[in-house]
Each structure stands twice: as structure tokens, then as C-alpha cells.
Design a protein around this motif. Structure first.
Motif, PDB file in Angstrom:
ATOM      1  N   GLU A  57       0.959  -1.383  -0.113  1.00  0.00           N
ATOM      2  CA  GLU A  57       0.357  -0.109  -0.009  1.00  0.00           C
ATOM      3  C   GLU A  57       0.787   0.620  -0.099  1.00  0.00           C
ATOM      4  O   GLU A  57       0.467   2.372  -0.425  1.00  0.00           O
ATOM      5  CB  GLU A  57      -1.280  -0.328   1.152  1.00  0.00           C
ATOM      6  N   TRP A 105      -8.643   3.639  -8.315  1.00  0.00           N
ATOM      7  CA  TRP A 105      -8.357   3.577  -6.789  1.00  0.00           C
ATOM      8  C   TRP A 105      -9.296   3.592  -5.867  1.00  0.00           C
ATOM      9  O   TRP A 105     -10.131   5.141  -6.750  1.00  0.00           O
ATOM     10  CB  TRP A 105      -7.461   3.695  -5.754  1.00  0.00           C
ATOM     11  N   GLU A 106     -10.523   3.319  -5.425  1.00  0.00           N
ATOM     12  CA  GLU A 106     -11.353   3.352  -4.247  1.00  0.00           C
ATOM     13  C   GLU A 106     -10.685   4.252  -2.709  1.00  0.00           C
ATOM     14  O   GLU A 106      -9.593   3.673  -2.780  1.00  0.00           O
ATOM     15  CB  GLU A 106     -12.425   2.786  -3.517  1.00  0.00           C
ATOM     16  N   ASP A 131      -4.798   2.621   3.118  1.00  0.00           N
ATOM     17  CA  ASP A 131      -5.346   1.515   3.826  1.00  0.00           C
ATOM     18  C   ASP A 131      -4.481  -0.123   2.479  1.00  0.00           C
ATOM     19  O   ASP A 131      -5.338  -0.538   1.876  1.00  0.00           O
ATOM     20  CB  ASP A 131      -7.271   1.552   3.027  1.00  0.00           C
ATOM     21  N   ARG A 185      -7.237  -2.671   1.716  1.00  0.00           N
ATOM     22  CA  ARG A 185      -7.552  -2.905  -0.247  1.00  0.00           C
ATOM     23  C   ARG A 185      -6.822  -4.031  -0.798  1.00  0.00           C
ATOM     24  O   ARG A 185      -7.384  -3.729  -1.416  1.00  0.00           O
ATOM     25  CB  ARG A 185      -7.433  -2.015  -0.780  1.00  0.00           C
ATOM     26  N   PRO A 234      -3.527  -3.801  -2.323  1.00  0.00           N
ATOM     27  CA  PRO A 234      -3.468  -2.546  -3.493  1.00  0.00           C
ATOM     28  C   PRO A 234      -2.439  -3.182  -4.806  1.00  0.00           C
ATOM     29  O   PRO A 234      -1.050  -3.198  -5.161  1.00  0.00           O
ATOM     30  CB  PRO A 234      -2.378  -1.454  -2.554  1.00  0.00           C
TER      31      PRO A 234
END
Length: 402
Positions: free
Chosen positions: A276, A323-324, A330, A333, A335
Motif C-alpha cells: 500500500e 482506486w476507491e 488502507d 485494500r 493494492p
């Protein structure tokens, strides 16, 4: 003209600028590369992915350096009479030449080789953290003593660089990453001279029947000029990016104290935290210089032939179309799919080694110092003055051993 790479600001300023560029639309931004030349910057995940594999964006050394000089002259900048050795070698080659250079280096960065290096990386990290345990200072700069020290030691051992040279090599790398030619060009010259001396010493050893086990010794069949260009790239890219990754990961977790403690208690979470960080605060801000070989269109904007182009990895990794809630850190997620290590033929060869070093360091330091806290407000921390690299100049932390 935009000032996307304004300097002398706090750790979040660059993110803010790139986030604002995204909000304005995924169109190329015309900006200034401080101390160098004007350039276009490709913005957004979809655009970046296309640009990183676009054969119309050339990387050839001669073309890139000529374009930089031409753009600098046209903009009224001082025209560089020569450029850093970073503009030579693998990063600035196209086609078969580039493929051959990657082939020469690929064996040093295989998954198997990284697995073999992990025990040594753990030992190096443990020794450095032992020193911190024994230090009397309650506040320690983790960039200097950990994030900078571990990758430096690893890459120097890999290349066979003598211990007495290493502190100076670190200083030269920091200078080489500065955008100011008055700083980076002398550093480039001095680093090259050191490496010519290193190669000469390795050749003399080999002639006496004492062939080293390091990467430099393994490549002595190359001519000196080519070998030195390779060593400059491997040394700088092989440790400076990892310094940034480790420092940025430390900062991300220290800004989110529950995550630092989670890492101390659940080392299995660290890999996702590092991943991340690669997305949220990548060690490389933009991919290195390219030149339009013909007119190209990105985001509805035509960029003429002969223009300098950069690709914003930072903006791609924070694109809300991909990406949200991209500005939030975070690790949950998961990533995968970020562009921190680039894409296509110029994707980073040392990605596995960088990940391994960052994961090992973060597991050990959070376990040793589970209650560490930032010793200065985030707003007072500063980034390296670079339009490409994204690292901290210092990270003062109050250590509290377990």
C-alpha cells in the motif's frame, strides 16, 4: 506553465499537486523540471499504462540528452554542457540494446537470488537495530540509521564496494538525486571516478587469480565504460529507491499508530502495508525521461514530436478511476496493480529485492520498537528535492524498545 514539481515543501505537497492535476482532468500537464528543461507530464492510470509501453516515446540516450538541451535552450534555461551518468545505460536505451543490458543484469535479481539474500538482509537489519537499542539518544533519524543504512549495505555487498567507500557513496547518491545541476553533475563525475577505480581493482584481483563473488567481478568481460554505466544504475536505482520505500513505509505507519502496532503484533500484515505504501507514497514520483518520436495524443491533447515527456506514477497510483478513496492509506485494500515499479520493457528489475528489504526492515523495527512515535509534526518533515525520486530527507522518531 505548471509548477507540478515545486520544491521546498512538506511531505504532502507533491501528493496535493498531483491529486489536483487528476481532479483537473486526465490530460498531460506542461511543467518545468527544475534545473533541467520544460516537459509534459502524463497524468492518470490509464494514460500512464499506455505511455509506459508506447514505442513512440523514445528512451535513447542521445535523443533524450539532445532534447533536454534543445528544450532548455528554447526556454531560456542554462544549457547543460553534459548530463549525469544516470542518462547513460539501461534506463536510456531502446530495442535490442536495452534487451541485452537487461539480460546482463537479470540474473542478479531473480526470485531465487533474492531468497538467497534474505538471511543476509535480516542479519544486516538486526545489527543496525541492535545499535539503536544501545544508543543513548531517545530520538533517532530513521532515514539515516535504518532506511538509508540497510539498502546501502546490501547493494554495496552485492557490487563488492569496499566498506570505507560506502559513506561517501551514500552522499554522492543523495547529491545525484538533486535537481540542481551544480550539485548533481559533480556528484555524477565523482561517482563515476570511484567506480572506474573499483573496476580496475577487481580486474587486478582477477589477474592475480582472486576472482570476486560480487556482481562487478562477474561482469568484468564488459568494457570499462559500459560496466561503469551499469554500476551507476545498479548502485543508485538499487538502493535509493529502497531507501525511499522503507522511509515512506515507516512514515505511513507512524502516521497511523494502530497500524505500526499491528505490524509489531502481526508480521504477516507487513507485506500488504509495504504494498500500500508503494501505491500511496511510491518511492519514485515519475518514470524517467522520454521523448516523443512523432506527434502523440493523450487525453485529447497533442504533444508534438521532439518533446520531453515524463509519466507520473504518483498520479496513476492515486487515480480515483482506478482506486476507491485513493488518498486514504488502507493496506486492507490489497493494492495489487499499482505502477510503483513501472510497466513494460523498462519495469524495475530490482522490485523483488526492494520489497524483500522493506518487509524485513518493517517486521524487525516494529517488533523491536512497538511504541515508536514521530518526534516532529508531519508538516515539518521534508522530501528530497527531486522531480523523480520521492524520499524523506530525515525521519526523527522517538524509539521505545519493547
Amino acid at each position: 506553465m505548471s509548477t507540478l514539481f515545486a520544491h521546498g515543501q512538506n511531505v504532502d505537497s507533491a501528493h496535493t499537486a498531483h491529486d489536483a492535476a487528476l481532479a483537473a482532468g486526465r490530460v498531460p500537464v506542461r511543467t518545468e523540471l527544475p534545473g533541467l528543461a520544460p516537459a509534459w507530464v502524463i497524468i492518470g492510470d490509464e494514460q500512464a499504462r499506455a505511455a509506459l509501453v508506447d514505442p513512440r516515446l523514445g528512451k535513447d540516450t542521445t535523443l533524450v540528452t539532445a532534447t533536454i538541451r534543445a528544450q532548455a535552450t528554447a526556454a531560456g534555461y542554462p544549457t547543460p554542457t553534459w548530463l549525469s551518468r544516470m542518462f547513460n545505460g539501461l534506463l536510456f536505451l531502446d530495442g535490442p540494446q536495452h534487451s541485452e543490458e537487461r539480460r546482463v543484469l537479470a540474473g542478479a535479481f531473480t526470485a531465487r537470488r533474492v531468497r538467497e539474500l534474505r538471511p543476509r538482509i535480516k542479519d544486516i537489519t538486526a545489527r543496525l537495530l541492535d545499535n539503536l537499542h544501545q544508543a543513548e539518544e531517545s530520538v533517532v533519524d530513521l532515514v539515516q540509521h535504518v532506511a538509508g543504512a540497510v539498502p546501502l549495505t546490501v547493494i554495496c555487498e552485492l557490487l563488492g564496494i569496499p566498506e570505507p567507500w560506502r559513506a561517501r557513496f551514500r552522499e554522492l547518491t543523495l547529491a545525484l538525486m538533486q535537481d540542481d545541476p551544480a550539485i548533481n553533475l559533480p556528484a555524477s563525475d565523482e561517482l563515476g571516478a570511484f567506480l572506474v577505480e573499483l573496476v580496475a581493482g577487481k580486474r587486478a584481483d582477477a589477474d592475480r587469480g582472486h576472482q570476486g563473488a560480487d556482481l562487478t567481478s562477474a561482469l568484468l568481460d564488459l568494457d570499462t565504460e559500459r560496466l561503469v554505466d551499469i554500476l551507476v544504475l545498479v548502485f543508485v536505482a538499487g538502493h535509493e529507491t529502497t531507501v525511499n520505500l522503507i522511509g515512506n513505509t515507516m512514515l505511513a505507519l507512524l502516521r497511523h499508530p494502530p497500524l505500526w502496532r499491528d505490524a509489531a503484533q502481526r508480521p504477516d500484515l507487513v507485506a500488504e502495508m509495504v504494498e500500500e505504501t508503494l501505491r500511496w507514497d511510491a518511492p519514485v514520483r515519475t518514470a524517467t525521461h522520454r521523448v516523443t518520436l512523432e506527434p502523440v495524443v493523450y487525453g485529447g491533447v497533442e504533444i508534438p514530436a521532439g518533446e520531453l515527456v515524463m509519466v507520473s506514477l504518483e498520479a496513476a497510483n492515486r487515480d480515483p478511476d482506478q482506486w476507491e478513496d485513493p488518498t486514504a492509506f488502507d493496506p486492507a485494500r490489497h493494492p495489487r496493480g499499482h505502477l510503483a515499479f513501472g510497466l513494460g520493457p523498462h519495469a524495475c528489475l530490482g522490485a523483488s529485492l526492494g520489497r524483500a528489504e522493506a518487509q524485513i526492515v518493517m517486521r524487525q523495527i516494529t517488533a523491536r520498537f512497538p511504541d515508536a512515535t514521530l518526534a516532529e509534526p508531519v508538516m515539518r518533515l521534508r522530501r528530497t528535492v527531486s522531480s523523480i525520486m520521492n524520499g524523506l530527507t530525515a525521519l526523527p522518531v522517538a524509539l521505545r524498545p519493547a
